[in-house]
Design an enzyme around this catalytic site. Structure first.
Site, PDB file in Angstrom:
ATOM      1  N   GLU A  67      -9.551  -1.151   5.337  1.00 33.17           N
ATOM      2  CA  GLU A  67      -8.314  -1.387   6.098  1.00 33.17           C
ATOM      3  C   GLU A  67      -8.624  -1.310   7.597  1.00 33.17           C
ATOM      4  OE1 GLU A  67      -5.141   1.397   5.341  1.00 33.17           O
ATOM      5  OE2 GLU A  67      -3.733   0.284   6.604  1.00 33.17           O
ATOM      6  N   GLN A 114       0.839  -1.205   0.000  1.00 41.11           N
ATOM      7  CA  GLN A 114       0.000   0.000   0.000  1.00 41.11           C
ATOM      8  C   GLN A 114       0.876   1.258   0.000  1.00 41.11           C
ATOM      9  OE1 GLN A 114      -1.855   0.787   3.781  1.00 41.11           O
ATOM     10  NE2 GLN A 114      -3.645   1.726   2.842  1.00 41.11           N
ATOM     11  N   GLY A 115       0.827   2.009  -1.074  1.00 40.10           N
ATOM     12  CA  GLY A 115       1.626   3.238  -1.169  1.00 40.10           C
ATOM     13  C   GLY A 115       0.789   4.469  -0.875  1.00 40.10           C
ATOM     14  N   TYR A 116       0.496   4.696   0.384  1.00 37.06           N
ATOM     15  CA  TYR A 116      -0.271   5.874   0.797  1.00 37.06           C
ATOM     16  C   TYR A 116       0.652   6.913   1.449  1.00 37.06           C
ATOM     17  CZ  TYR A 116      -5.155   4.165   0.234  1.00 37.06           C
ATOM     18  OH  TYR A 116      -6.372   3.749  -0.251  1.00 37.06           O
ATOM     19  N   SER A 117       1.227   6.559   2.620  1.00 37.56           N
ATOM     20  CA  SER A 117       1.963   7.536   3.438  1.00 37.56           C
ATOM     21  C   SER A 117       3.233   8.030   2.747  1.00 37.56           C
ATOM     22  CB  SER A 117       2.360   6.919   4.775  1.00 37.56           C
ATOM     23  OG  SER A 117       1.241   6.363   5.406  1.00 37.56           O
ATOM     24  N   SER A 177       4.378  -1.182   4.166  1.00 41.82           N
ATOM     25  CA  SER A 177       4.540  -2.536   4.717  1.00 41.82           C
ATOM     26  C   SER A 177       4.858  -3.539   3.613  1.00 41.82           C
ATOM     27  CB  SER A 177       3.258  -2.983   5.438  1.00 41.82           C
ATOM     28  OG  SER A 177       3.013  -2.159   6.542  1.00 41.82           O
ATOM     29  N   GLU A 202      -5.759   9.078  17.416  1.00 47.66           N
ATOM     30  CA  GLU A 202      -6.240  10.474  17.516  1.00 47.66           C
ATOM     31  C   GLU A 202      -7.101  10.821  16.295  1.00 47.66           C
ATOM     32  OE1 GLU A 202      -3.031   9.602  17.958  1.00 47.66           O
ATOM     33  OE2 GLU A 202      -2.905   9.867  20.122  1.00 47.66           O
TER      34      GLU A 202
END
Ligand SMILES: Cc1cc2nc3c(=O)[nH]c(=O)nc-3n(C[C@H](O)[C@H](O)[C@H](O)COP(=O)(O)OP(=O)(O)OC[C@H]3O[C@@H](n4cnc5c(N)ncnc54)[C@H](O)[C@@H]3O)c2cc1C
Length: 379
Positions: free
Chosen positions: A248, A131-134, A166, A363
């Site tokens: 997710e 997963q290439g999000y962050s 990951s 949060e």
């Protein structure tokens, strides 16, 4: 006998005949999970035959349509299959971000061609996804992402960096958020799929406190991606990204059910205060199990409020962190073991710290709950 009872007895007989004894043993380490993919080395013949038998029936994804490699089971049948697997302690045959994250997004936003191409491969465990999000400057503020994909006529040209990806060093393909327009923050994002062996893709593992390196920095330098590998509309990838995040979070919330929930039978320390903490945990754990069953039924039926996934993610991960801390406390000085099977306790405890960060921090989940469920002023 009702249809569901008949399904249960057929399923029970099939599992008895096809689930190898080794695949009924408790997971002892990360290596016991089967992730599939083109470079996967099966740990044993039992691991391979269990995956193949389940994939053959579409039972790696029992509730997906059979046209896309799924089992075509109803929600009730899927629940029965899970109960019957749990009854004999059967391991999940395939751990996969394709199943828990990308698949649902493709089912909703993919073209018919994309569904027929990717979903059966996911169901059979042939592609391992990451997963290439962050990005270094875009985590909680995900829409601030800067990895750029330029339209070069017959392809996209991707440049930028992701982080905390990951298993990027082990994955075959990536589902990746890229910026295709700078005109609007949320409106200029697209959702791309590409092969990690494409020239220009590189990864650098990051070492964690648990001693493992499950995730990476991921770099894209002039990566050419075919035009038809966008999911959903160009510049509307945020809708796909959010939908996937819901799935997710639903998947991560399952951590609240880890170890079968209850600790009481497993740990009976002499310390009365610790026993009281364990009892309080067991009560919360039972409440979470009940809430989880209701949530999953609503979620699968498309009846859950989207923010409910945040509620469950928050509750499940905080519970799992508590569980691991209690297991450590109950283990006394034995909990200091680090190597071999005994070390799993400490490593699991350290790994659980990441639960309330991955998939969006606690949060952020509390903010979503405050705004969309509680409708608190100013949230
Ligand atoms: C085990 C693990 C696996 C991961 N796997 C992946 C992966 O495969 N792919 C991927 O793309 N990413 C992955 N991530 C990254 C994860 O999604 C991000 O770490 C997470 O979204 C937080 O972003 P950040 O690390 O940039 O922290 P930041 O966004 O910088 O947050 C720092 C702190 O500020 C707080 N904060 C930030 N904004 C707010 C706000 N508005 N209100 C209140 N508090 C706020 C946060 O809660 C946090 O405590 C993984 C992370 C972990 C721990």
């Amino acid at each position: 006998m009702s249809d569901l009872d008949a399904f249960r007895s057929k399923t029970r007989a099939w599992l008895e005949a096809n689930c190898p004894a080794e695949m009924r043993e408790a997971i002892r380490s990360e290596e016991d999970y089967c992730w599939g993919g083109r470079n996967w080395q099966f740990k044993s013949d039992a691991q391979r035959s269990w995956l193949e038998a389940m994939a053959e029936r579409g039972w790696t994804v029992p509730d997906w349509p059979s046209d896309y490699g799924g089992g075509g089971l109803s929600a009730a049948e899927t629940a029965v299959l899970k109960e019957e697997m749990a009854r004999i302690g059967a391991r999940t045959p395939l751990a996969s971000f394709g199943i828990s994250m990308l698949g649902p997004a493709l089912l909703k936003f993919g073209t018919e061609e994309q569904k027929r191409h990717y979903l059966p491969q996911i169901a059979r465990g042939e592609i391992r996804w990451c997963q290439g999000y962050s990005e270094p400057g875009a985590g909680s503020d995900l829409a601030g992402l800067q990895t750029k994909a330029e339209d070069k006529g017959d392809h996209w040209l991707v440049n930028g960096q992701k982080v905390w990806t990951s298993y990027a060093d082990k994955a075959d393909w990536i589902f990746c958020l890229v910026r295709t327009s700078s005109e609007s923050k949320h409106g200029g994002i697209s959702f791309l799929l590409f092969d990690m062996e494409t020239p220009g893709v590189s990864t650098k593992p990051i070492l964690l406190i648990s001693g493992n390196s499950p995730f990476c920095e991921t770099f894209f330098d002039d990566v050419k991606v075919p035009k038809d590998q966008v999911v959903g509309e160009v510049n509307k990838g945020w809708d796909v990204a959010k939908y996937l995040l819901g799935h997710e979070r639903e998947m991560i919330s399952g951590m609240g059910l880890a170890g079968g929930g209850s600790l009481g039978a497993a740990a009976k320390p002499a310390d009365p205060l610790l026993r009281a903490d364990i009892s309080a945990f067991d009560v919360d754990s039972l409440a979470f199990q009940a809430m989880s069953e209701r949530f999953i039924a609503m979620w699968k039926a498309g009846e859950a409020h989207p923010a409910m996934a945040s509620m469950m993610k928050y509750a499940g991960t905080e519970l799992n962190k508590r569980r691991n801390a209690l297991v450590m406390a109950a283990g006394g000085s034995d909990s200091l073991a680090w190597d071999g099977g005994e070390g799993k306790r400490a490593r699991d405890w350290l790994r659980s710290k990441g639960n309330s960060i991955e998939g969006g921090t606690s949060e952020i989940q509390l903010g979503i709950i405050a705004k969309h469920i509680l409708r608190l002023p100013g949230a």
